[in-house]
Design an enzyme around this catalytic site. Structure first.
Site, PDB file in Angstrom:
ATOM      1  N   HIS A  92       0.822  -1.223   0.000  1.00 43.48           N
ATOM      2  CA  HIS A  92       0.000   0.000   0.000  1.00 43.48           C
ATOM      3  C   HIS A  92       0.853   1.268   0.000  1.00 43.48           C
ATOM      4  CE1 HIS A  92      -3.645  -2.233   0.502  1.00 43.48           C
ATOM      5  NE2 HIS A  92      -3.315  -2.710   1.681  1.00 43.48           N
ATOM      6  N   ASP A 148      -4.709 -13.077   3.541  1.00 41.15           N
ATOM      7  CA  ASP A 148      -5.927 -12.545   4.150  1.00 41.15           C
ATOM      8  C   ASP A 148      -7.196 -12.785   3.332  1.00 41.15           C
ATOM      9  OD1 ASP A 148      -4.643 -10.884   2.417  1.00 41.15           O
ATOM     10  OD2 ASP A 148      -4.633  -9.131   3.722  1.00 41.15           O
ATOM     11  N   HIS A 208      -6.219  -7.327  -0.363  1.00 35.69           N
ATOM     12  CA  HIS A 208      -6.377  -5.901  -0.654  1.00 35.69           C
ATOM     13  C   HIS A 208      -5.560  -5.526  -1.888  1.00 35.69           C
ATOM     14  CE1 HIS A 208      -6.729  -6.367   3.813  1.00 35.69           C
ATOM     15  NE2 HIS A 208      -7.885  -5.767   3.553  1.00 35.69           N
ATOM     16  N   ASP A 247      -2.591 -10.717  -2.174  1.00 37.91           N
ATOM     17  CA  ASP A 247      -3.140 -10.189  -0.922  1.00 37.91           C
ATOM     18  C   ASP A 247      -4.604  -9.801  -1.196  1.00 37.91           C
ATOM     19  OD1 ASP A 247      -2.053  -8.752   1.851  1.00 37.91           O
ATOM     20  OD2 ASP A 247      -3.748  -7.695   0.953  1.00 37.91           O
TER      21      ASP A 247
END
Lengths: 229, 316
Positions: free
Chosen positions: B127, B253, B166, B164
């Site tokens: 991120h 995740d 996200h 991931d």
């Protein structure tokens, strides 16, 4: 949430005497579909749309790169003949919700914004409204959408917001929607964080159900009829 | 059996995010313990972490940002840029150590000492933007590694696979104009999950148009959907791009027991994902694969997920 804050103020306008071909060029150049028609005092007298122009010109001149001679034949056509007189307008003090409902009701793509004297102040289009609502929903900022199932009774939203506040999480927006079970509401806070595990757990501890947002969505769809016995 | 490197360092536990934060040191301990108790450690080459050379960090992050991160951290502030990014005084050093360890793993692969490597590092990176910390990330470990491979080892085309849950907004934005780095991400749909980017129509820009590919997945989806999207979106893209090295942003995740998101990928699903990335590495990149940890917060599931991940990399 007012039209004045979301409208486009630098409006491309034409006069009644403007030729239709010139209006068409202006639309192409600026990639717009609506041109307010004003007089010398900037009073709105009409609006002309790309649809009006398409209706007035032969297909070749609309879709293809036309020969200049062919175009010349239509050079005498004026905006005045094809525009909509006295179009529906909206005032700068109207709200965005007004504009949304009006656009839906009148089935128009844009509204000229005029003051009390009829002077053109701007234009608000579907595109402007989209931008405004992206802002309202907060989805231009990074965040996570939760779907919380709450009973429909006083104070539920406050309990949810209290937990979010205690977790020091900023809220981009909160939507409340119907749920298929009577007396239930689906609450969708858009949280400006990646860190949602603890807030989810605390809401569960308070007795709220955290739903998969897709589950909520699928429950809204009409159920297939049961098979014939 | 492949020569697989394993990067893990006790100092990665020093980045303290405070109570209740999901990105906590127990994650790494669970990962280490999973690999250890599966009996895999004797088969792995341990990689030593050391602070990254600033010249490499500066290929991605501005000097201004790096200084700011260091100063905010050392002055004792608990957050950088946003409440999500909880810090302690050791965070900056730990972040440099995470980058440095990842670069050492990349070096060993390129020097022929390893075929591939798994970097169990904290803090994560995908991120992190050039000038902004976001979503628990400070330095973009994967992006820095990609540039290091290009500049130090003359690699022309780096392929990044980010699974991931996200979207890796930082990695995408850093390389979106760059046709030499292909960024592929599969993640929960941005209308539901952090950070709200990674829609299908985000495909890069300018010269880099077509070198970014996103597969957003709606909440509640599972192994079959990941498999379908991998086959439909990633495999043809890499067949065309032909990456010389593959870097994986490894996040666990999307697991069905992970409460950070809404996916239902199973432990077997993750194994399938990693096996298919290994196949890509063998087909196009002479097996050169660098796996770098991002998210994954289900402490009870991380041991088995990490052990499977490494076992597949060992090709055992």
């Amino acid at each position: 949430m007012f039209v004045s804050r979301s409208m486009t103020e630098k409006v491309i306008t034409v006069r009644k005497e403007t030729s239709l071909l010139e209006a068409q060029d202006l639309m192409n150049k600026h990639q717009i579909r609506h041109l307010p028609v004003v007089d010398d005092d900037n009073i709105l007298v009409g609006i002309i749309t790309d649809r009006d122009i398409r209706g007035a010109l032969p297909y070749r001149l609309v879709k293809e790169q036309p020969e200049s001679e062919e175009r010349a034949k239509y050079a005498h056509l004026k905006v005045e003949t094809y525009m909509t007189d006295k179009p529906a307008t909206i005032s700068p003090e109207h709200t965005l919700q007004d504009a949304l409902l009006l656009i839906q009701e009148k089935r128009m793509g844009a509204f000229p914004v005029v003051d009390r004297d009829g002077r053109l102040k701007g234009i608000i289009s579907v595109r402007d409204l989209l931008r405004a609502f992206i802002n309202v929903l907060g989805i231009g900022e990074p965040g996570t959408l939760l779907c919380i199932l709450a009973e429909e009774k006083v104070g539920q939203l406050k309990r949810i917001v209290d937990v979010i506040t205690e977790e020091k999480i900023s809220c981009g927006s909160v939507l409340v929607a119907r749920y298929f079970e009577k007396d239930k509401r689906a609450v969708f806070p858009y949280l400006l964080t990646n860190n949602v595990m603890r807030v989810k757990q605390r809401l569960r501890d308070l007795g709220f159900e955290i739903l998969d947002p897709m589950q909520w969505y699928l429950d809204q769809l009409p159920k297939p009829a049961p098979p014939e016995a | 059996m492949k020569r697989t490197g394993f990067l893990y360092d006790q100092r990665y536990l020093l980045h303290d995010t405070g109570p209740y934060h999901p990105e906590r040191s127990e994650r790494l301990q669970a990962i280490y313990q999973g690999i250890e108790s599966a009996g895999l450690l004797p088969h792995l080459t341990r990689i030593t972490a050391r602070p990254a050379d600033m010249q490499w960090v500066e290929t991605i992050h501005t000097e201004k940002y790096i200084r700011r991160f260091e100063e905010v951290c050392l002055s004792g502030h608990r957050t950088l840029d946003c409440e999500d990014n909880q810090m302690c005084r050791e965070t900056y050093e730990t972040a440099l150590l995470a980058v440095g360890g990842t670069l050492e793993a990349a070096r060993m692969i390129m020097a022929g000492e390893l075929d591939n490597a798994f970097c169990a590092i904290r803090p994560p990176g995908h991120h992190a933007e050039r000038e902004e910390a976001m979503g628990f990330c400070y330095f973009n470990n994967v992006a820095i590694a990609a540039r290091y491979l290009q500049m130090q080892w003359n690699i022309q085309r780096v392929g990044i696979v980010d699974f991931d849950v996200h979207h890796g907004n930082g990695t995408q934005h850093i390389f979106e104009k760059d046709p030499t780095v292909f960024y592929y991400s599969i993640h929960e749909h941005p209308s539901f999950a952090y950070p709200g980017t990674g829609r299908e129509f985000e495909m890069g820009s300018g010269e880099g148009y077509g070198f970014t590919k996103n597969s957003p997945v709606l909440p509640g989806q599972s192994d079959e959907d990941y498999r379908r999207l991998f086959e439909q979106d990633l495999l043809p893209a890499f067949e065309k791009f032909v990456p010389e090295v593959i870097i994986v942003s490894t996040g666990f995740d999307a697991h069905k027991e992970d409460d950070m998101a809404d996916m239902r990928v199973t432990t077997e699903g993750f194994a399938w994902i990693m096996r298919s990335i290994m196949k890509l590495a063998d087909t196009y990149a002479q097996g050169r694969l660098l796996s770098v940890l991002e998210g994954g917060y289900a402490l009870d599931r991380l041991p088995e997920l990490a052990a499977d991940h490494v076992r597949i990399m060992l090709d055992a």
